[in-house]
Design a protein around this motif. Structure first.
Motif, PDB file in Angstrom:
ATOM      1  N   PRO A  13      34.347  52.496  23.731  1.00 48.88           N
ATOM      2  CA  PRO A  13      33.100  52.788  23.018  1.00 48.88           C
ATOM      3  C   PRO A  13      33.272  53.813  21.911  1.00 48.88           C
ATOM      4  O   PRO A  13      32.411  53.925  21.032  1.00 48.88           O
ATOM      5  CB  PRO A  13      32.199  53.330  24.125  1.00 48.88           C
ATOM      6  N   PHE A  14      34.386  54.536  21.946  1.00 53.28           N
ATOM      7  CA  PHE A  14      34.622  55.608  20.972  1.00 53.28           C
ATOM      8  C   PHE A  14      35.486  55.162  19.792  1.00 53.28           C
ATOM      9  O   PHE A  14      35.463  55.785  18.736  1.00 53.28           O
ATOM     10  CB  PHE A  14      35.320  56.805  21.634  1.00 53.28           C
ATOM     11  N   ASP A  15      36.283  54.105  20.018  1.00 54.83           N
ATOM     12  CA  ASP A  15      37.362  53.796  19.084  1.00 54.83           C
ATOM     13  C   ASP A  15      37.372  52.340  18.640  1.00 54.83           C
ATOM     14  O   ASP A  15      37.236  51.427  19.464  1.00 54.83           O
ATOM     15  CB  ASP A  15      38.728  54.075  19.733  1.00 54.83           C
ATOM     16  N   PHE A  16      37.579  52.153  17.344  1.00 56.17           N
ATOM     17  CA  PHE A  16      38.003  50.859  16.833  1.00 56.17           C
ATOM     18  C   PHE A  16      39.500  50.696  17.129  1.00 56.17           C
ATOM     19  O   PHE A  16      40.140  51.644  17.605  1.00 56.17           O
ATOM     20  CB  PHE A  16      37.740  50.789  15.326  1.00 56.17           C
ATOM     21  N   THR A  29      27.235  45.753  19.160  1.00 53.92           N
ATOM     22  CA  THR A  29      27.233  46.984  19.954  1.00 53.92           C
ATOM     23  C   THR A  29      28.637  47.533  20.121  1.00 53.92           C
ATOM     24  O   THR A  29      29.626  46.787  20.067  1.00 53.92           O
ATOM     25  CB  THR A  29      26.619  46.729  21.351  1.00 53.92           C
ATOM     26  N   ASN A  30      28.736  48.832  20.339  1.00 53.54           N
ATOM     27  CA  ASN A  30      29.997  49.481  20.705  1.00 53.54           C
ATOM     28  C   ASN A  30      30.078  49.735  22.204  1.00 53.54           C
ATOM     29  O   ASN A  30      30.946  50.490  22.662  1.00 53.54           O
ATOM     30  CB  ASN A  30      30.154  50.795  19.935  1.00 53.54           C
ATOM     31  N   ASN A  40      27.505  48.551  13.975  1.00 54.88           N
ATOM     32  CA  ASN A  40      26.714  49.586  14.630  1.00 54.88           C
ATOM     33  C   ASN A  40      27.463  50.912  14.566  1.00 54.88           C
ATOM     34  O   ASN A  40      28.582  51.013  15.069  1.00 54.88           O
ATOM     35  CB  ASN A  40      26.477  49.164  16.088  1.00 54.88           C
ATOM     36  N   PRO A  41      26.900  51.953  13.971  1.00 55.34           N
ATOM     37  CA  PRO A  41      27.608  53.234  13.860  1.00 55.34           C
ATOM     38  C   PRO A  41      27.457  54.122  15.093  1.00 55.34           C
ATOM     39  O   PRO A  41      28.035  55.215  15.147  1.00 55.34           O
ATOM     40  CB  PRO A  41      26.940  53.883  12.654  1.00 55.34           C
ATOM     41  N   LYS A  42      26.716  53.657  16.085  1.00 57.70           N
ATOM     42  CA  LYS A  42      26.423  54.479  17.257  1.00 57.70           C
ATOM     43  C   LYS A  42      27.536  54.344  18.296  1.00 57.70           C
ATOM     44  O   LYS A  42      27.931  53.240  18.656  1.00 57.70           O
ATOM     45  CB  LYS A  42      25.088  54.046  17.872  1.00 57.70           C
TER      46      LYS A  42
END
Length: 904
Positions: free
Chosen positions: A568-571, A349-350, A595-597
């Protein structure tokens, strides 16, 4: 063509040396390995020349040829003697005079072995004085300060304490008093230390060359019993370098080091409260599992198996996005990197976030949108040294970033004009050129008003705007409506103040904007940050020394936790989850599907838990019950979870809700890095071994991930940083070997020969052209009414830090600040029948608390102020959970409250 530095050549003790022109004899000697004794000299300040210990002989010089080496400059052809008979006799005489007025109880003295007077007396054979008669009266010790003691009988009147207090700390507490043998250093008006305006920073103690000023903790050790470990302070985002003193695997003291951010200064927290919590008796030392409502000790294998099985089961039953993790902005870059990697790989999950969400996510989003990078543009030294003006908005650095606050005081002493924009009369107001006491929540209106004036009066940098920006016309058209008269009504200040502030900032050659949570923690926080960019670009004050847009990050590694991708927006490295190429990059690097979401923020996860959508949560080093707004809703969210893991140092209020608690380790028990507010990556080093059975945090995450089916292991924190460097372009040139450099490295640092980037956006913005944003003013989401007539704002105080998990375990800190309070304007207090110190009830639409009234004129009428450090009267029972639509940051700085006295 390079300009060559002019040099001079001279002879020191028969050694020919060449040094830059203008260098003092003392520095010239030191540069060539020749030590000259000093007692009063401080390298950060102009020479005082009062102790006379640094006398040297200059052949052919006047007055017998003896001069003070700290103040005399080297000249071509000089012949200098530092150890001949005449010089040594001069020093022996000085020592004889000092010893005649000095209590010789070295065996009992806390500074035994760490005393320059003792060292020099032994070197020069002065074991007693040849003088007899009257001397400093005895039994005058002042032990009232909670951290240090003062004994005038051991003072050599070097004035180091006075000079560092006045010229470096900027407080001017200590001065010479009385005459003759009764002369001594003391606080103003002869008060005891605890009755003075002393902030207990301890910098006077650190520079005292004898045992006159000693830390109370020095009673427990002698310097020769300790080892020094250089590390980074674990408190605010300044990134002060500190030497921890370790005896028998226990930290017994801390000394300021010459780091680039602090330059041999510390605050009260860094000096006295950066280490006590490490050895606190209530540290968590073994895993705990909740059974029938009670925590019982468990083995690591049992706890990790339970965690892996529970999270895996929830993931299989409800999907990966039913899980979430909160990472720790006080832990290392390496821990945070591995935590988010565990969440994205093993958990799938992100839904990963850190406490920047509730403080500076608006800075990350706002600055990235307008400039291309969401970080401080300049260095601390650059924005506090040789600047003409400072625009300080929504920031109280003398409390929240005390060493930066001290450096701003120094700047004012050197002629810098300070503009303070704050609804409170913060400490720096008394030395400021202007104080715009604007109503909380009106920052955007104020900046629009200043830009209106700058454009109307032709003060804008049209060349900069044309060459380096876009979007100017829309912004210009919008601010045309924001006349000083209109804005003054919104901000509740005078129109002329807006005009004067705009002129002062625009006309200054060098003028940084410095801001903090008073800009970000609003429902319009991101717009407020973008307004800072607008203002700086309008006058071309960005990408230049002494300028820029400079958010002060609140916690020691908030910057690093964001850099490491705990979002949640950024690696890591702000590489976007929404970008398929980024997903592909990290899938290849980590060997798994991702997860691309886009995930949920912490402020979205907790409501989702209350709705039974998030089932499992892993909290690393955060305490949302204390730190998040609307505490009752946070409790309900944690109660609603199927499974909660907390990895912590102590049994916090949040940890009490956990199903499993894992013992974490402190900054002093691990190796790694922190990234401070100016993007400077600096080492922390293990000083003591972890308590009990506690393990390295990142190794725990690796074990959890492995047990959940994603094998992960690292041999060291250094190996983790090597992976970061491979995946994050702005960290490409960073490794532990390079970080042994005492200045660390400031990202962007892209290659191994890249020295790092002190000033960003030089010549070109990270996004290409800087983007002006047309931002209309929007009022706060909740304003006072008849039921809740007072506008409440919140902030930090000097003596405590965040949830008090660390500072609250230092006795002296608790002596100075041990309960909550609410600042009330004296006119409001008189109307309510409330006196200073009275118990009062404060209520909002979300809850009620009881606290103590602090009555005065710090806060404007119809407004109140509270800190969030204390469990009694926790202000977050009251604060408004509504958030910024862009950065999802809560509106801590504005909510409506009612106040009433509690009749005893």
């Amino acid at each position: 063509m390079e300009t060559k530095t002019a040099t001079v050549t001279l002879t020191i003790d028969d050694q020919e040396v060449t040094v830059p022109e203008g260098m003092t004899i003392l520095d010239a000697a030191a540069q060539n390995g020749i030590e000259i004794p000093t007692l009063c000299y401080l390298k950060e300040l102009a020479p005082d020349g009062s102790c006379r210990m640094c006398m040297v002989e200059v052949e052919g010089g006047r007055k017998g040829g003896l001069v003070t080496a700290c103040s005399a400059h080297a000249h071509d052809g000089m012949v200098i003697h530092t150890q001949n008979k005449k010089v040594r006799n001069s020093r022996r005489f000085v020592l004889d005079l000092l010893l005649s007025n000095h209590k010789l109880d070295c065996f009992k003295c806390a500074s035994n072995g760490d005393c320059k007077l003792q060292d020099y007396s032994l070197e020069y054979g002065m074991l007693e004085t040849s003088f007899h008669g009257q001397r400093q009266p005895g039994k005058q010790q002042d032990t009232t300060n909670p951290f240090f003691d003062y004994d005038p009988e051991k003072c050599v009147m070097c004035r180091r304490c006075s000079l560092v207090c006045q010229l470096r700390q900027g407080r001017d507490v200590i001065s010479i008093a009385k005459r003759g043998f009764g002369t001594k250093m003391m606080p103003a008006y002869g008060e005891d230390w605890d009755q003075s305006i002393c902030e207990s920073c301890g910098n006077c103690v650190s520079v005292c060359p004898t045992g006159a000023l000693t830390s109370k903790d020095q009673r427990k050790f002698r310097i020769w019993e300790t080892t020094k470990v250089r590390t980074t302070c674990p408190h605010c985002g300044t990134g002060c370098q500190v030497d921890l003193l370790v005896k028998n695997n226990v930290i017994v003291g801390a000394e300021p080091a010459n780091g680039p951010a602090n330059r041999n200064l510390l605050c009260v927290k860094g000096k006295f409260a950066s280490y006590k919590f490490v050895a606190s008796g209530d540290r968590l030392t073994t895993p705990l599992i909740k059974r029938q409502g009670q925590f019982v000790p468990a083995s690591w294998d049992e706890a990790l198996t339970l965690i892996a099985d529970k999270f895996t089961g929830l993931k299989q039953k409800y999907g990966a996005d039913s899980l979430a993790g909160f990472s720790c902005s006080r832990s290392t870059n390496e821990d945070n990197f591995v935590f988010q990697k565990m969440m994205r790989t093993a958990f799938g999950t992100n839904n990963i976030d850190n406490c920047a969400r509730v403080c500076h996510s608006a800075s990350v989003h706002g600055l990235a949108n307008t400039l291309g990078s969401g970080a401080m543009t300049n260095t601390i030294a650059d924005i506090t040294t040789d600047v003409d003006a400072i625009l300080l908005i929504g920031s109280n650095p003398t409390d929240a970033h005390p060493v930066i606050g001290s450096q701003i005081r120094q700047a004012i002493q050197h002629g810098t004009k300070l503009i303070v924009v704050d609804p409170r009369k913060i400490d720096l107001v008394k030395d400021s050129a202007m104080h715009l006491q604007a109503k909380a929540g009106t920052n955007v209106a104020l900046i629009n008003g200043m830009m209106h004036v700058i454009i109307a009066e032709g003060l804008a940098d049209q060349d900069f705007i044309a060459k380096r920006t876009e979007g100017y016309a829309a912004m210009r058209d919008l601010v045309a409506e924001y006349t000083p008269e209109k804005v003054a009504k919104l901000c509740e200040i005078e129109p002329q103040q807006i005009i004067d502030a705009a002129r002062l900032y625009a006309n200054a050659g060098k003028a940084p904007i410095i801001y903090c949570l008073g800009v970000t923690e609003h429902s319009t926080g991101t717009e407020g940050v973008m307004s800072m960019s607008n203002l700086a670009m309008l006058v071309g004050k960005i990408g230049r020394p002494g300028c820029g847009v400079n958010p002060l990050r609140g916690q020691n590694n908030v910057q690093g936790a964001c850099d490491m991708g705990c979002s949640p927006f950024d690696f890591p490295g702000y590489q976007k989850v929404a970008n398929p190429a980024v997903i592909a990059k990290f899938e290849k690097a980590w060997g798994t599907d991702l997860n691309p979401k886009i995930g949920m923020t912490s402020t979205q996860v907790l409501p989702a838990a209350s709705r039974d959508e998030v089932k499992g949560l892993y909290i690393f080093g955060e305490d949302p019950i204390v730190t998040d707004p609307d505490t009752s809703h946070v409790r309900h969210a944690l109660d609603s979870l199927d499974f909660l893991v907390v990895q912590e140092l102590f049994m916090t209020e949040t940890a009490a809700y956990a199903d499993v608690i894992l013992p974490g380790i402190s900054f002093a028990e691990k190796d790694g890095t922190f990234t401070n507010t100016e993007r400077r990556i600096q080492r922390i080093r293990q000083a003591v071994t972890p308590r009990g059975d506690a393990r390295e945090d990142y190794k725990v995450f690796c074990e959890v991930a492995t047990r959940m089916g994603y094998p992960m292991a690292y041999d060291s924190a250094s190996q983790v940083m090597d992976e970061i460097a491979q995946l994050v372009p702005t960290f490409g040139g960073v490794n532990f070997k390079r970080l042994e450099n005492e200045n660390g490295l400031q990202w962007p640092c892209r290659t191994l020969d890249d020295p790092g980037t002190p000033i960003m956006h030089v010549g070109k913005f990270a996004r290409g052209l800087g983007l002006f944003m047309a931002i209309p003013y929007k009022p706060a989401k909740e304003l006072p009414d008849d039921d809740y007539p007072y506008l409440m704002t919140t902030g930090r105080m000097l003596y405590q830090y965040n949830t008090r998990a660390m500072t609250g375990r230092t006795e002296g800190i608790n002596k100075l600040a041990n309960h909550s309070y609410i600042e009330i304007n004296y006119q409001d207090a008189n109307r309510l029948g409330i006196q200073d110190g009275d118990r009062v009830q404060v209520s909002s639409r979300r809850g009620k608390i009881q606290t103590y009234a602090a009555v005065g004129d710090k806060i404007m009428q119809d407004s109140v102020f509270m800190t969030f450090h204390f469990t009694d009267g926790n202000v977050n029972e009251l604060t408004n959970p509504v958030f910024d639509d862009i950065a999802i940051i809560p509106e801590y700085k504005v909510c409506a409250v009612a106040i009433e006295p509690i009749n005893s």
